[in-house]
Every structure is written in structure tokens, then in C-alpha cells.
Enzyme design. Structure first.
Site, PDB file in Angstrom:
ATOM      1  N   LYS A 182      -9.660   7.612  26.530  1.00 15.70           N
ATOM      2  CA  LYS A 182      -9.636   9.024  26.115  1.00 15.70           C
ATOM      3  C   LYS A 182      -8.878   9.871  27.142  1.00 15.70           C
ATOM      4  O   LYS A 182      -8.054  10.719  26.782  1.00 15.70           O
ATOM      5  CB  LYS A 182     -11.073   9.542  25.979  1.00 15.70           C
ATOM      6  CG  LYS A 182     -11.198  10.959  25.468  1.00 15.70           C
ATOM      7  CD  LYS A 182     -12.436  11.669  26.031  1.00 15.70           C
ATOM      8  CE  LYS A 182     -12.152  12.291  27.390  1.00 15.70           C
ATOM      9  NZ  LYS A 182     -13.241  13.093  27.964  1.00 15.70           N
ATOM     10  N   LYS A 187      -7.330  16.322  37.351  1.00 10.69           N
ATOM     11  CA  LYS A 187      -8.114  15.211  36.806  1.00 10.69           C
ATOM     12  C   LYS A 187      -7.217  14.262  36.012  1.00 10.69           C
ATOM     13  O   LYS A 187      -7.369  13.036  36.087  1.00 10.69           O
ATOM     14  CB  LYS A 187      -9.244  15.742  35.924  1.00 10.69           C
ATOM     15  CG  LYS A 187     -10.121  14.658  35.266  1.00 10.69           C
ATOM     16  CD  LYS A 187     -10.936  13.850  36.265  1.00 10.69           C
ATOM     17  CE  LYS A 187     -11.599  12.623  35.649  1.00 10.69           C
ATOM     18  NZ  LYS A 187     -12.798  12.865  34.877  1.00 10.69           N
TER      19      LYS A 187
END
Lengths: 293, 293
Positions: free
Chosen positions: B238, B170
Site C-alpha cells: 500500500k 514517510k
């Protein structure tokens, strides 16, 4: 139709063969006479200069390394303008700065020669398979006249805008492919450094929004550790220089292009200029102490 | 099979609906009780805590914002471990640091709970359409047990490696999509600053080696000047923080991720955190004095 072709390198040679296959009479010239021999054997007509090429043709195509070469072919001694009949269309398919393309187009106009900038993407394989992506800048009339010829060389031909617009599109293309190669190398290097199989990470990403042709093709070559060109690192570096020179001239911020150019400087400076740009992976591995063996 | 689901936000809500459609009995809990109401009406069973969810289930899924939330759900007061029967499988589908995922997996092991990290790509649309890309890290047995459930949520499910490997994939995905958005914005901004129609440039590039899903989807939204999320800029920021923290920890060079994170800092710092990350185009326009009107 008589077509001229100047610049018989890795790209030019297969492009001339495709024009011959398309039924065109092709007049060729190269500074290195030996480049002409195999094409003459294939049916092309060898000439003694760009001027001589132009004298017999309605369209002259150039495919050379950089802006000074294009200028020489178009406007230099024994160049296109010395042989051109009025109404000649000059199509430059090299990758040069948009501002240089516009400048050459303006100069050619003085001689009654119209120009189309029509740089390509797709590399040697695209040239061989007549599958190039072609981005054209120039008048609608010039584009319409050129289209059948360009369709003989590429699969996708787009009229982007006025003179220089083709080179602008190519510059954008080189931002995406150059930064694309770097970020795919970064991701695969990050995966390996994290102790995860890069091939699995690539596989996981291919189905989703991270998918790109660069992840597919260049990523695969990185996994195979095949660093043979393909598209040489020094050429990609040259294209990024064009982007950054234009960005400087225009006062346009292009941060990814800038960092990518720096990494290509390191790649070429480190002696990998003649290898494919996917050798970027090895540079990152060296810089991160990642052992790929 | 009884499945637990904790975290009923933009992503979690449609995922629960897909599990219900798949015939699973779904036990849900959310800190905000009102998030449960529509799901209970759709057939889910509301619970009073993550522990209560775990007590009834063989698999508990969490979909929350960040590592501290996952830690709270899994190991905190009235968390999963307080209700779990031995053999429970905990699947965290949030995006958190690979090192945090590994740490939580190790802690859960002490309670006889196995963990799979299975972050997703594809956003709200992917969640609604059960078309998420899912990247899983954990044992083969855990993956095999989870697979039918994950296939109910996503189109492409890849077992990348051991615990943490899903989060590594990811992270790589977010390098490619984050830098992808930035470089597409750069290219379109460069085109406009050069006086060329960005839509034409994008069209010219789509057929060739610059093609990417980001150029296709995010590029289209940039042209439409549709800056509504989608995927909010602060969330992408983030995710890039996770990449750079890991790169720092590992001593891995990731230059494009670094410059991309800086640009996301500027985007969020400038007040655009709640907008889609494609608002990056407007940031570049402001920084380059490009008039897009």
C-alpha cells in the site's frame, strides 16, 4: 615475512604502505614502472615481473582491475606461477566474478599454489586508513596464514567460505551499495520534486529503519552535490555486470540488481563514468525535470 | 491536557497507553467498540464518535489505515469537525498520500482546525516502546504545540516542512525500507544459490558500506526464517502504491520503487499479504528454484 604485491593503483599503493608500516618486507611489481618509484622510496623492493615477485615471497597479493588481469598476473607469461615455490599463497583482492576466482584457484592448484579470493569494500579511504572490509574465500589453512597480513589492511576480515565465496560476498555487497545509492538518490529526488527539503527528509529517516551507511555517507555527498570519486560509476557498473552474469549463469532472479545496472548503464553512457556513483542523483533529476539549483 | 485518539489498532492501542503513562487525559473512539474496552480499563475515556472526542480535546490524533479513513474521521459524519472547537489541532499519524494530507489540511482549515501530518516508522515494537520515528508536516506553531505529545510516542521527531511534508518523508522512508528488504533478500538468495552460507555473507557485509538497519534486523529474520509480522507485506505494498501514484502525478522517475512494488504485487498476489515483508526471500527462492531447506 616477505610479501609480494602486484597492482599499484589507487587501492594498491596505500595498501603497500600499510604493509610496510606493519613491518613486512614488500616486493612490488607494476606494468607501469613509475608506479613503483614512490613505494621503493618508502622501502618496498621493486621487481621486474610478477614471477620475480613470487620467487622471493611466501604470500603474493594482487589488486588489479578485472579477471583477465588477475589471470595474467597469476598464470600468464612471467606470472606468479613461473616464479612460485611450492606452498606459495596467492591472495587476489580484486573484484572479479566468483566463477573466475574458482577457475583461477583450480589452475593455481596444479602448480602447488593455493589461492584466497579476498575482495574488499571501503574504497580509497578504507585502503589509506587500513579500514577495509575484507571478504575471504578459500581453505581454513590459507585464511589462517593470510589473516595477520589482511588485518594489516582492513578492520573487518571475514572468512566467508571456500574459493569464490569472498567474491560472492563482494557481489552481494555491490548489490546493496549499488541499489543503495540508487534508492537514496530516488528518495532525495522524490522529496525535492514534492517541494520538500531533501536534507530534512534525510534527517528524518536517519533515525529509523531506513537508516543505512549509504544514506549517511553517499546521501550527505548528494546533498553537498559532491560528485567527485570516491568510487567511480564505471567501476560500480562493472561490479553489477559480475552480479548479473552470475545471476544469469545460476538462473537466479535479482530484479533490483537488474534495474540498478540499467541505471548505471545510463549514467556511464551519459558520460559520467569517471564521476562518483552518487552522480546518479543528477541523472534522476535530468530524467524527472527536477531543478536542483 | 485532554487528548483525543481515533483508531485503536495494532499501532494505536500501545500509543494510547504511552499517552496515559505520560499523564495525559485520553479520549478514545473506535468503530469497533470492543477495541476501547482495554483502554478504558487502563484509564482512557470512551466516546461515541470522533465528534464527541473532539468536543473535549485540544489535540486529536488519528491512526487509521488509509486516506478515506482519515477523511471520514476528520470531515465525515460525526467526524472531528462536527465537535471541534476553533483552535483544535488534528494530528494524523496514518500513512496516506502527501496530496491527500494536503487536501484534508485545506478542508480542515475552513473549520478553524489546524492539521499536522505526522506518519511514523518503527512498527508495533516502536509503538509499544515509545520509540517511533515521527516525520511531521505543518506549521511551526502546530509542530511546537504537538511536540511534547509526539515525544511521548517516539524517540525521534522531525519537523520536515509544511503540510504533506511528513507524508513525503514517510514515502521516501518506504522506498528505502521496501527496496531495502528486496535487495537484502536478493543478496541472501544470490549467496545461497552460489553455494555460500548467507549468514556468513551478511556478517561480512555488516561491517562495511553495505550496512543498513534492514540488513541488520530484516536480514536476521530472513536467516531465522521468521516470516511473522512485524510489518505486513500488504501494508508495505500500500505504501509503495502511494509512492508510485505521487511519482506518476509529479512525473518523477523512481525505478527501484517501481520494481519493488511489482515484487510486492507478486508477494501479496501469491497469498503472502498477511506475512511480514521479509517473506520476499521465499518468493525469490521459489522464483529461482533455490532450495532453502
Amino acid at each position: 615475512m616477505q610479501i609480494g604485491f602486484v597492482g599499484l593503483g589507487i587501492m594498491g599503493r596505500p595498501m603497500v604502505l600499510n604493509l610496510l608500516r606493519g613491518g613486512y618486507r614488500v616486493h612490488v611489481w607494476s606494468r607501469r614502472a613509475e608506479s613503483m618509484t614512490p613505494l621503493i622510496e618508502a622501502g618496498a623492493i621493486g621487481c621486474g615481473s610478477a614471477a620475480e615477485v613470487a620467487a622471493s615471497c611466501e604470500i603474493v597479493i594482487s589488486m588489479v582491475a578485472d579477471a583477465p588481469d588477475v589471470e595474467q598476473v597469476a598464470l600468464g607469461e612471467r606470472g606468479v606461477v613461473e616464479g612460485a615455490r611450492p606452498g606459495l599463497l596467492f591472495i587476489d583482492m580484486s573484484t572479479i566474478a566468483p566463477s573466475a576466482a574458482r577457475r583461477i584457484a583450480l589452475r593455481l592448484e596444479e602448480y602447488g599454489v593455493e589461492m584466497l579470493d579476498a575482495p574488499v569494500s571501503g574504497g580509497e579511504t578504507g585502503a589509506i586508513n587500513a579500514a577495509l572490509t575484507i571478504m575471504a574465500g578459500g581453505s581454513q589453512a590459507a585464511f589462517d596464514k593470510a589473516l595477520p597480513v589482511l588485518q594489516c589492511l582492513g578492520k573487518k576480515v571475514t572468512h566467508v567460505g571456500a574459493n569464490g565465496a569472498g567474491q560472492v560476498a563482494k557481489a552481494c555487497n555491490q548489490i546493496l551499495t549499488g541499489a543503495g545509492v540508487l534508492m537514496v538518490a530516488e528518495a532525495l529526488n522524490f522529496a525535492r520534486a514534492s517541494g520538500v527539503e531533501p536534507a530534512k527528509v534525510r534527517e528524518a529517516m536517519l533515525g529509523g529503519s531506513a537508516h543505512s551507511r549509504v544514506l549517511e555517507n553517499h546521501g550527505q555527498r548528494m546533498l553537498e552535490r559532491n560528485f567527485n570519486p570516491g568510487f567511480k560509476a564505471w567501476m560500480h557498473r562493472k561490479d553489477l555486470k559480475i552480479v548479473l552474469d552470475e545471476a544469469h549463469r545460476l538462473g537466479v532472479m535479482s530484479p533490483v540488481a537488474a534495474i540498478t545496472a540499467q541505471m548505471f548503464n545510463a549514467l556511464v553512457g551519459g558520460g559520467d563514468g569517471e564521476r562518483d556513483s552518487v552522480a546518479m542523483l543528477q541523472l534522476l533529476e535530468r530524467m524527472s525535470g527536477v531543478d536542483s539549483e
